[in-house]
Design an enzyme around this catalytic site. Structure first.
Site, mmCIF file in Angstrom:
data_model
loop_
_atom_site.group_PDB
_atom_site.id
_atom_site.type_symbol
_atom_site.label_atom_id
_atom_site.label_comp_id
_atom_site.label_asym_id
_atom_site.label_seq_id
_atom_site.Cartn_x
_atom_site.Cartn_y
_atom_site.Cartn_z
ATOM 1 N N HIS A 1 47.988 30.197 44.751
ATOM 2 C CA HIS A 1 46.784 29.477 44.320
ATOM 3 C C HIS A 1 46.169 28.662 45.448
ATOM 4 O O HIS A 1 44.961 28.487 45.514
ATOM 5 C CB HIS A 1 47.108 28.608 43.117
ATOM 6 C CG HIS A 1 47.349 29.405 41.888
ATOM 7 N ND1 HIS A 1 48.265 29.079 40.936
ATOM 8 C CD2 HIS A 1 46.783 30.549 41.479
ATOM 9 C CE1 HIS A 1 48.247 29.992 39.989
ATOM 10 N NE2 HIS A 1 47.361 30.890 40.290
ATOM 11 N N GLU B 1 39.052 52.435 33.900
ATOM 12 C CA GLU B 1 40.230 51.844 34.523
ATOM 13 C C GLU B 1 41.520 52.471 34.001
ATOM 14 O O GLU B 1 42.609 52.105 34.425
ATOM 15 C CB GLU B 1 40.236 50.318 34.374
ATOM 16 C CG GLU B 1 39.846 49.789 33.028
ATOM 17 C CD GLU B 1 39.658 48.277 33.022
ATOM 18 O OE1 GLU B 1 39.986 47.599 34.002
ATOM 19 O OE2 GLU B 1 39.191 47.768 31.992
ATOM 20 N N ASP C 1 42.813 48.020 37.905
ATOM 21 C CA ASP C 1 43.712 48.604 36.910
ATOM 22 C C ASP C 1 43.902 50.092 37.124
ATOM 23 O O ASP C 1 44.999 50.610 36.939
ATOM 24 C CB ASP C 1 43.175 48.346 35.499
ATOM 25 C CG ASP C 1 43.541 46.950 35.021
ATOM 26 O OD1 ASP C 1 44.709 46.569 35.193
ATOM 27 O OD2 ASP C 1 42.667 46.239 34.498
ATOM 28 N N CYS D 1 33.574 48.077 40.082
ATOM 29 C CA CYS D 1 33.661 46.615 40.063
ATOM 30 C C CYS D 1 35.071 46.113 40.393
ATOM 31 O O CYS D 1 35.339 44.923 40.316
ATOM 32 C CB CYS D 1 33.185 46.058 38.732
ATOM 33 S SG CYS D 1 34.113 46.662 37.333
#
Ligand code: PEP
Ligand code: MG
Length: 564
Positions: free
Chosen positions: A185, A426, A450, A497
């Site tokens: 993060h 996907e 994915d 995308c």
């Protein structure tokens, strides 16, 4: 010293070593009930702080960063953490500070000792949460803003998202941490702030002192402590070159993504919330190719109402000149909603996810479709379904959409009757039946994040098998070409995308196989546009042909990387 370049850039400044200021003694306590009450109070305060912090970060940095605090809220709510602390309190009759810290340490050690990088990085989140609760127990000011007199490079064992949210961003030129990886993060937040960061520099705290001069080269993942004059001169030159490149890319903002011979590609941005639109527009795109609507559902206690959703979708639709493609709720997999009580599954990415949930929870789905349809009056809105794996699913979703449209007509509510419907490609099964899906859909967008994991049977988060998660796998590249060809034969347009769309090395290939649109994070737009503007369509087609003739991912990656 070598580390992982987690957020690109170069900085030269004095070091500021961040230290924790949480001290207490471990003592025996008789009144356990009072300690439990203190814990409860500290947990409640921590929760309020996190909700506020999440909102602040969402507004200032965007939804992807705010998601971190959603993860923290989930840890905070974890009954295991609370009950383990309480058990320790009771068993050892110690003060709650000690019980909490020792419990947290236990969790951290457990995570840190695995080989799994994802889990190792989650240890950082647990430490952050633990420190927050501890601060509240000790009554230490919980969000001290680090006000700085001069520009510094921040050094720490690990920088937590909370640390980053409270620093003076103007004065911090770089980060160096001992712990962390590219997907931590810290790295995600540093990237979004545009602050150079090198993480995972193991020896850093041993060799550095407050006030040492330091160079962060987050282009190549190098840290130089107390550099010589010569080294400073070298890096100043490198920094100037880096800045020049950034300025050059910025000049592309208002130019179209057109090849040398005039073939136009549509470039669009991926966003998570309306707050991300500004950065998208600043990067020079006109439309939103993927609005991940699930962020609207996260970090809260209950489902968003139709009105709330309508306002968010309308804000985005009105804010952009081009299209706004709203993807319906894509929850499940690694994205949870605590209030929905989703089942714990052995294989969440192969389980109850995305459109599968929407088709079962038609109440949730219909509310969302109503909000999207109503917003379609205010801009060029399109709908896109995630994770479709069969024609039946698409038909079922469209059937519900038709019902919702009928309701709106009956109620006299206006919407775009011609609203386009798209399908995310996907799942390999969907990719193989584009001809069938084209009967029911207007467009497709390839979700490679994915698609790669399903095609190569490789969990997209599992570091252990990260080498098998291969965007350059011939199977992935062949399938992309096939999807585009079949979609075009059936008069549907196709975009992409997933993260592959934002990889500049792949741009010639993606143009060459005929994709119509590429949607990516705002930060990648200029890089991809630069490549597109330098090639001709014919060259791109030749690159695609050459790539498809190669048999190994490494060779393909190398060929594309060396193409320039
Ligand atoms: C994808 O799978 O490529 C995609 C864009 O969706 P997400 O990353 O949100 O799963
Ligand atoms: Mg996806």
């Amino acid at each position: 010293m070598i580390g992982v370049a987690a957020s690109p850039g170069i900085a030269i400044a004095e070091a500021l070593v961040l230290e924790e200021e949480l001290a207490y003694n471990r003592v025996q306590i008789e009144d356990i009930a009072a300690e439990k009450a203190r814990l409860e109070e500290a947990l409640a305060t921590s929760k309020d702080e996190l909700i506020a912090l999440k909102k602040k970060v969402e507004e200032e940095m965007g939804s992807e960063q705010a998601e971190i605090f959603e993860a923290h809220l989930m840890i905070l709510d974890d009954p295991e953490l609370i009950s383990a602390t309480e058990n320790k309190l009771e068993a050892e009759s110690i003060n709650v500070e000690a019980a909490l810290e020792e419990t947290i340490e236990g969790f951290i050690n457990m995570f840190a000792s695995t080989d799994n990088q994802y889990l190792q990085e989650r240890a950082n989140d647990i430490r952050d949460i633990g420190n927050r609760i501890l601060r509240n127990l000790l009554g230490v000011e919980s969000e001290p803003v680090v006000q700085l007199e001069k520009e510094v490079i921040l050094i720490a064992d690990e920088l937590t998202p909370t640390d980053i949210a409270r620093i003076d961003q103007e004065q911090v030129l770089g980060f160096i941490t001992k712990v962390g990886g590219r997907t931590s993060h810290t790295a995600i937040m540093a990237r979004s702030l545009g602050i150079p960061a090198v993480v995972g520099v193991r020896e850093i705290l041993e060799v550095i002192k407050r006030g040492s001069n330091v160079i962060v080269d987050a282009v190549d993942g190098i840290v130089v402590v107390e550099p010589t004059e010569k080294q400073i001169a070298k890096y100043q030159k490198k920094l100037a070159g880096y800045q020049q490149r950034k300025e050059k890319l910025a000049q592309l903002k208002d130019l179209s993504a057109e090849t040398e011979d005039g073939h136009r590609m549509e470039l669009a941005a991926n966003i998570g919330t309306p707050a991300d639109v500004a950065a998208a527009l600043a990067s020079g795109v006109e439309g939103i190719g993927l609005y991940r609507s699930e962020f609207l559902y996260m970090g809260r206690e209950a489902l968003p109402t139709e009105e709330e959703q309508f306002e968010a979708y309308k804000e985005v639709a009105e804010g952009v000149d081009g299209a706004t493609i709203i993807r319906t709720l894509d929850i499940g997999g690694d994205k949870e909603l605590s209030y929905l009580d989703l089942p714990v599954e052995m294989n969440p990415f192969l389980g109850y996810r995305a459109i599968r949930i929407s088709l079962e929870r038609t109440d949730i789905f219909k509310t969302q479709l109503r909000a999207i349809l109503r917003a379609s009056k205010y801009g060029n809105v399109k709908i896109m379904y995630p994770m479709i794996s069969s024609l039946e699913e698409l038909q079922a979703a469209n059937h519900i959409l038709a019902e919702v449209k009928e309701d709106l007509v009956r109620e006299g509510i206006e919407f775009n009757l011609e609203l386009e419907v798209g399908v995310m490609i996907e799942v390999p099964a969907a990719a193989m039946i584009i001809d069938l899906l084209a009967q029911e859909a207007d467009f497709f967008s390839i979700g490679t994040n994915d698609l790669i994991q399903y095609m190569t049977a490789t969990d997209r988060r599992n570091e252990k098998v990260a080498g098998l998660y291969q965007p350059f796998h011939p199977a992935v590249l062949r399938l992309i070409k096939q999807v585009v060809e079949v979609a075009h034969e059936h008069d549907s347009w196709v975009g992409m995308c997933g993260e592959m769309a934002g990889d500049r090395r792949l741009a010639p290939f993606l143009v060459g196989v005929g994709l119509d649109e590429l949607s990516m994070s705002a930060a990648s737009i200029a890089e991809v546009k630069e490549v597109i503007r330098k090639i001709t369509l014919q060259e791109a087609k030749e690159v695609a042909e050459q790539v498809l003739s190669l048999s190994q991912p490494q060779n393909i990656e190398e060929f594309l990387a060396n193409y320039w």
